[in-house]
Design a protein around this motif. Structure first.
Motif, PDB file in Angstrom:
ATOM      1  N   ILE A   1       0.839  -1.201   0.000  1.00 16.46           N
ATOM      2  CA  ILE A   1       0.000   0.000   0.000  1.00 16.46           C
ATOM      3  C   ILE A   1       0.876   1.254   0.000  1.00 16.46           C
ATOM      4  CG2 ILE A   1      -1.634   1.344   1.381  1.00 16.46           C
ATOM      5  CD1 ILE A   1      -2.848  -1.392   2.243  1.00 16.46           C
ATOM      6  N   ALA A   2       1.885   1.281   0.846  1.00 18.22           N
ATOM      7  CA  ALA A   2       2.786   2.441   0.909  1.00 18.22           C
ATOM      8  C   ALA A   2       3.510   2.620  -0.424  1.00 18.22           C
ATOM      9  CB  ALA A   2       3.784   2.267   2.042  1.00 18.22           C
TER      10      ALA A   2
ATOM     11  N   THR B   1       2.456   1.701  -3.390  1.00 19.97           N
ATOM     12  CA  THR B   1       1.486   2.190  -4.371  1.00 19.97           C
ATOM     13  C   THR B   1       1.250   3.680  -4.206  1.00 19.97           C
ATOM     14  OG1 THR B   1       0.418   0.024  -4.390  1.00 19.97           O
ATOM     15  CG2 THR B   1      -0.849   1.868  -5.257  1.00 19.97           C
ATOM     16  N   ILE B   2       1.114   4.132  -2.970  1.00 17.90           N
ATOM     17  CA  ILE B   2       0.920   5.560  -2.709  1.00 17.90           C
ATOM     18  C   ILE B   2       2.114   6.362  -3.215  1.00 17.90           C
ATOM     19  CG2 ILE B   2       0.744   7.295  -0.878  1.00 17.90           C
ATOM     20  CD1 ILE B   2      -0.962   5.226   0.669  1.00 17.90           C
ATOM     21  N   ILE B   3       3.313   5.867  -2.971  1.00 17.57           N
ATOM     22  CA  ILE B   3       4.520   6.574  -3.417  1.00 17.57           C
ATOM     23  C   ILE B   3       4.559   6.656  -4.942  1.00 17.57           C
ATOM     24  CG2 ILE B   3       7.042   6.388  -3.563  1.00 17.57           C
ATOM     25  CD1 ILE B   3       6.933   5.306  -0.661  1.00 17.57           C
ATOM     26  N   VAL B   4       4.216   5.550  -5.609  1.00 22.26           N
ATOM     27  CA  VAL B   4       4.220   5.544  -7.077  1.00 22.26           C
ATOM     28  C   VAL B   4       3.197   6.544  -7.619  1.00 22.26           C
ATOM     29  CG1 VAL B   4       3.638   4.141  -9.110  1.00 22.26           C
ATOM     30  CG2 VAL B   4       5.137   3.218  -7.336  1.00 22.26           C
ATOM     31  N   VAL B   5       1.994   6.552  -7.060  1.00 24.37           N
ATOM     32  CA  VAL B   5       0.948   7.465  -7.533  1.00 24.37           C
ATOM     33  C   VAL B   5       1.338   8.914  -7.288  1.00 24.37           C
ATOM     34  CG1 VAL B   5      -1.435   8.206  -7.146  1.00 24.37           C
ATOM     35  CG2 VAL B   5      -0.896   5.774  -7.335  1.00 24.37           C
ATOM     36  N   VAL B   6       1.846   9.212  -6.123  1.00 24.72           N
ATOM     37  CA  VAL B   6       2.241  10.593  -5.806  1.00 24.72           C
ATOM     38  C   VAL B   6       3.383  11.024  -6.719  1.00 24.72           C
ATOM     39  CG1 VAL B   6       3.323  12.052  -4.037  1.00 24.72           C
ATOM     40  CG2 VAL B   6       1.398  10.576  -3.443  1.00 24.72           C
ATOM     41  N   THR B   7       4.342  10.145  -6.966  1.00 24.27           N
ATOM     42  CA  THR B   7       5.465  10.474  -7.849  1.00 24.27           C
ATOM     43  C   THR B   7       4.977  10.710  -9.279  1.00 24.27           C
ATOM     44  OG1 THR B   7       6.940   9.142  -6.495  1.00 24.27           O
ATOM     45  CG2 THR B   7       7.714   9.694  -8.685  1.00 24.27           C
ATOM     46  N   LYS B   8       4.068   9.865  -9.746  1.00 21.76           N
ATOM     47  CA  LYS B   8       3.569   9.966 -11.125  1.00 21.76           C
ATOM     48  C   LYS B   8       2.788  11.259 -11.339  1.00 21.76           C
ATOM     49  CE  LYS B   8       0.915   7.452 -14.574  1.00 21.76           C
ATOM     50  NZ  LYS B   8       0.164   6.234 -14.884  1.00 21.76           N
ATOM     51  N   TYR B   9       1.963  11.615 -10.395  1.00 22.38           N
ATOM     52  CA  TYR B   9       1.091  12.781 -10.538  1.00 22.38           C
ATOM     53  C   TYR B   9       1.566  13.992  -9.752  1.00 22.38           C
ATOM     54  CZ  TYR B   9      -2.071   9.472 -12.724  1.00 22.38           C
ATOM     55  OH  TYR B   9      -2.620   8.540 -13.554  1.00 22.38           O
ATOM     56  N   ASN B  10       2.821  14.032  -9.392  1.00 24.55           N
ATOM     57  CA  ASN B  10       3.362  15.095  -8.561  1.00 24.55           C
ATOM     58  C   ASN B  10       3.174  16.465  -9.216  1.00 24.55           C
ATOM     59  OD1 ASN B  10       4.519  16.210  -6.322  1.00 24.55           O
ATOM     60  ND2 ASN B  10       6.623  15.940  -7.061  1.00 24.55           N
ATOM     61  N   GLY B  11       3.440  16.555 -10.493  1.00 35.78           N
ATOM     62  CA  GLY B  11       3.285  17.838 -11.182  1.00 35.78           C
ATOM     63  C   GLY B  11       1.848  18.310 -11.227  1.00 35.78           C
ATOM     64  N   LYS B  12       0.921  17.394 -11.348  1.00 35.97           N
ATOM     65  CA  LYS B  12      -0.497  17.761 -11.428  1.00 35.97           C
ATOM     66  C   LYS B  12      -1.072  18.067 -10.049  1.00 35.97           C
ATOM     67  CE  LYS B  12      -1.138  14.988 -15.552  1.00 35.97           C
ATOM     68  NZ  LYS B  12      -1.802  13.863 -16.165  1.00 35.97           N
ATOM     69  N   LEU B  13      -0.456  17.555  -9.002  1.00 33.13           N
ATOM     70  CA  LEU B  13      -0.974  17.779  -7.642  1.00 33.13           C
ATOM     71  C   LEU B  13      -0.568  19.136  -7.094  1.00 33.13           C
ATOM     72  CD1 LEU B  13      -0.305  14.284  -6.030  1.00 33.13           C
ATOM     73  CD2 LEU B  13      -2.501  15.210  -6.722  1.00 33.13           C
ATOM     74  N   THR B  14       0.430  19.769  -7.652  1.00 31.24           N
ATOM     75  CA  THR B  14       0.904  21.039  -7.096  1.00 31.24           C
ATOM     76  C   THR B  14      -0.107  22.156  -7.237  1.00 31.24           C
ATOM     77  OG1 THR B  14       2.030  21.521  -9.176  1.00 31.24           O
ATOM     78  CG2 THR B  14       3.349  20.518  -7.415  1.00 31.24           C
ATOM     79  N   GLY B  15      -0.988  22.077  -8.243  1.00 31.80           N
ATOM     80  CA  GLY B  15      -1.970  23.130  -8.438  1.00 31.80           C
ATOM     81  C   GLY B  15      -3.211  22.994  -7.593  1.00 31.80           C
ATOM     82  N   LEU B  16      -3.319  21.929  -6.821  1.00 31.69           N
ATOM     83  CA  LEU B  16      -4.533  21.720  -6.004  1.00 31.69           C
ATOM     84  C   LEU B  16      -4.605  22.635  -4.807  1.00 31.69           C
ATOM     85  CD1 LEU B  16      -4.969  17.867  -6.034  1.00 31.69           C
ATOM     86  CD2 LEU B  16      -6.259  19.542  -7.306  1.00 31.69           C
TER      87      LEU B  16
END
Length: 71
Positions: free
Chosen positions: A53-54, A56-71
């Motif tokens: 689980i940890a 998977t969370i790291i992979v998702v956050v790394t993959k979408y890191n650029g898109k999450l900054t605007g939230l």
């Protein structure tokens, strides 16, 4: 040198006595409440699941890191 030999003798004697006591206790009480194989399997599964689980969370956050900054 005498002190080292005496300390070594005492340590070996203590360890030997302690081991002998533990073996006698194990003979008297074979079921001392040792951890069962089922408990070990459950713990290994829980830790493995948590690591997956940890990861998977790291992979998702790394993959979408650029898109999450605007939230």
């Amino acid at each position: 040198m005498k002190h080292t030999a005496a300390r070594t003798y005492r340590a070996v004697h203590w360890l030997t006595t302690r081991l002998q006591e533990r073996l006698e206790e194990a003979t008297r009480r074979p079921d001392r409440g040792d951890i069962s194989i089922t408990t070990v399997i459950i713990w290994v599964a829980a830790v493995t699941g948590a690591a997956l689980i940890a990861g998977t969370i790291i992979v998702v956050v790394t993959k979408y890191n650029g898109k999450l900054t605007g939230l």
